[in-house]
Enzyme design. Sequence first.
Site, PDB file in Angstrom:
ATOM      1  N   THR A  13       0.824  -1.210   0.000  1.00 59.04           N
ATOM      2  CA  THR A  13       0.000   0.000   0.000  1.00 59.04           C
ATOM      3  C   THR A  13       0.860   1.263   0.000  1.00 59.04           C
ATOM      4  O   THR A  13       2.035   1.240   0.365  1.00 59.04           O
ATOM      5  CB  THR A  13      -0.958   0.020   1.212  1.00 59.04           C
ATOM      6  OG1 THR A  13      -0.200   0.031   2.418  1.00 59.04           O
ATOM      7  CG2 THR A  13      -1.884  -1.189   1.192  1.00 59.04           C
ATOM      8  N   ASP A  14       0.227   2.357  -0.395  1.00 53.06           N
ATOM      9  CA  ASP A  14       0.922   3.643  -0.416  1.00 53.06           C
ATOM     10  C   ASP A  14       0.474   4.490   0.777  1.00 53.06           C
ATOM     11  O   ASP A  14      -0.295   4.039   1.621  1.00 53.06           O
ATOM     12  CB  ASP A  14       0.681   4.369  -1.749  1.00 53.06           C
ATOM     13  CG  ASP A  14      -0.780   4.666  -2.032  1.00 53.06           C
ATOM     14  OD1 ASP A  14      -1.609   4.680  -1.088  1.00 53.06           O
ATOM     15  OD2 ASP A  14      -1.111   4.894  -3.206  1.00 53.06           O
ATOM     16  N   GLN A  15       0.937   5.706   0.835  1.00 45.62           N
ATOM     17  CA  GLN A  15       0.651   6.601   1.964  1.00 45.62           C
ATOM     18  C   GLN A  15      -0.843   6.894   2.105  1.00 45.62           C
ATOM     19  O   GLN A  15      -1.328   7.185   3.186  1.00 45.62           O
ATOM     20  CB  GLN A  15       1.428   7.899   1.793  1.00 45.62           C
ATOM     21  CG  GLN A  15       1.406   8.783   3.010  1.00 45.62           C
ATOM     22  CD  GLN A  15       2.323   9.987   2.844  1.00 45.62           C
ATOM     23  OE1 GLN A  15       2.724  10.320   1.737  1.00 45.62           O
ATOM     24  NE2 GLN A  15       2.662  10.621   3.938  1.00 45.62           N
ATOM     25  N   GLY A  18      -4.107   2.865  -0.212  1.00 44.74           N
ATOM     26  CA  GLY A  18      -4.482   2.004  -1.331  1.00 44.74           C
ATOM     27  C   GLY A  18      -3.269   1.259  -1.856  1.00 44.74           C
ATOM     28  O   GLY A  18      -2.124   1.616  -1.555  1.00 44.74           O
TER      29      GLY A  18
END
Length: 133
Positions: A13-15, A18
């Site tokens: 996942t990203d910041q 998602g």
Amino acid sequence: MVEARIRVIYGDTDQMGGVYYANYFRYFEFARGEYFRARGGSYREVEREGLALPVVEATASYKSPARYEDVLLVRARVSEVKRVSLTFTYEIFREGGPDTLLCTGRTVHACVGRDGKPTRLPDMVVRLLHAAP
């Protein structure tokens, strides 16, 4: 068509929470491997023949984000087989919820020999791609 399941890990996942966009290509790769295995073969067998199927084109269209701990259903199918190339198409859904399409994609693969030059797809690979799972 083959359906593969994979759980999203935190590192995917990203910041914003998602799945980071590039990781969908990893999910496509996972499903391709499952596609070969479901038909009684493996990509390793292709390599033993002195061949490789590098990705020469890849696209993805993002519809809705996958999140940490989601179980994803990745559908992979071979949509085209030519003399020296083949195309996989993909659909990714979140499992266990409404049938929400998260991502679609496509990868085009060239068949190349050890010298890196295009070569005809061998009959054994064509048979493997079209074998019933």
